[in-house]
Write an enzyme that holds these catalytic residues in place. Structure first.
Site: not given
Ligand code: 13P
Length: 255
Positions: A170, A13, A15
């Site tokens: 998560e 992801n 983001k």
């Molecule tokens: P991180 O791996 O940066 O903690 O993020 C996890 C996440 O939100 C994946 O969708």
């Protein structure tokens, strides 16, 4: 008909990171690394870049490209929204729904999440449905109550679920914090999610449903997590922007 096999899944992801050009470069680095091998053969690869990158990444290689979000409306006067049909046209089969950042910052709740899942299932797309508790909820001992509520409030609206759904556990307190759930905490949550899901789809389908772990997954903690019975893959944030780290996580899937 439920016709897929339970393949382990690694999903990155991204983001709101990278420019479209940087995204193409990152994707190509993954392709190069992937060619070198050393990965479990049936591992399924997925990246979830920003919407603006999807067209440019289409047909570049054999790593699937999915989306981080979709509209809960099918079309029309919804300025700024992106529909499931648009995403499908760009080759997206997987779409994240209910990521904790969407729940927290964009106040997404039951009605929107249910609408998104409904549209995705109708279009033969696969929702990756994200759930997880906050630290306060864990400390209060309500992790299971929260996970069950998050599943029930959306999937309770569906009469029968015959297409594939992927879950991502998560824990909110582990996202982007460098704190990972322990192997025991993660396995217990995944087993619980599978148990709840059994009520919706029955034993066989629940057993073959993939439940990914997400939250500060890194090359040095991935092996323990990925070797757990109920952990079928990873949803990786920060480490998915670092080609070497992402490839090294992919190498930790048990052979
Ligand atoms: P991180 O791996 O940066 O903690 O993020 C996890 C996440 O939100 C994946 O969708």
């Amino acid at each position: 008909m439920y016709t897929y096999m339970k393949r382990p899944l690694i999903a990155g992801n991204w983001k709101m990171n990278t420019s479209p050009a940087e995204g193409i470069a990152l994707y190509k680095t993954f392709l190069e690394g992937k060619k070198k091998g050393g990965f479990r053969q049936e591992l399924e690869w997925l990246v979830l870049p920003p919407f603006t990158h999807l067209a440019g990444l289409q047909n570049l290689g054999d790593i699937q490209v999915g989306a981080q979000n979709c509209s809960h409306q099918s079309k029309g006067a919804f300025t700024g929204e992106v529909s499931v049909d648009m995403l499908r046209d760009l080759g997206c089969r997987y779409v994240l729904v209910g990521h904790s950042e969407r729940r927290q910052y964009f106040k997404e709740e039951e009605e929107e999440l249910t609408g998104k899942v409904a549209l995705l299932l109708e279009s033969n797309c696969i929702p990756i449905f994200c759930i997880g508790e906050t630290w306060e909820e864990r400390e209060k001992g309500s992790t299971e109550t929260v996970l069950e509520r998050q599943i029930q409030e959306v999937f309770g609206h569906f009469k029968a679920i015959s297409s594939e759904v992927v879950f991502a556990y998560e824990p909110v307190w582990a996202i982007g914090t460098g704190k990972t759930a322990s192997v025991e905490q993660a396995q217990a949550a995944h087993a619980f999610i599978r148990q709840v899901w059994t009520r919706f789809v029955g034993e066989n389908k629940a057993q073959s449903t993939r439940i990914l772990y997400g939250g500060s997954m890194k090359p040095d903690n991935a092996e323990g997590l990925l070797s757990q019975k109920d952990i079928d893959g990873g949803l990786i944030g920060g480490a998915a922007l670092d080609a070497e780290a992402f490839l090294n996580i992919a190498r930790q899937f048990p052979k």
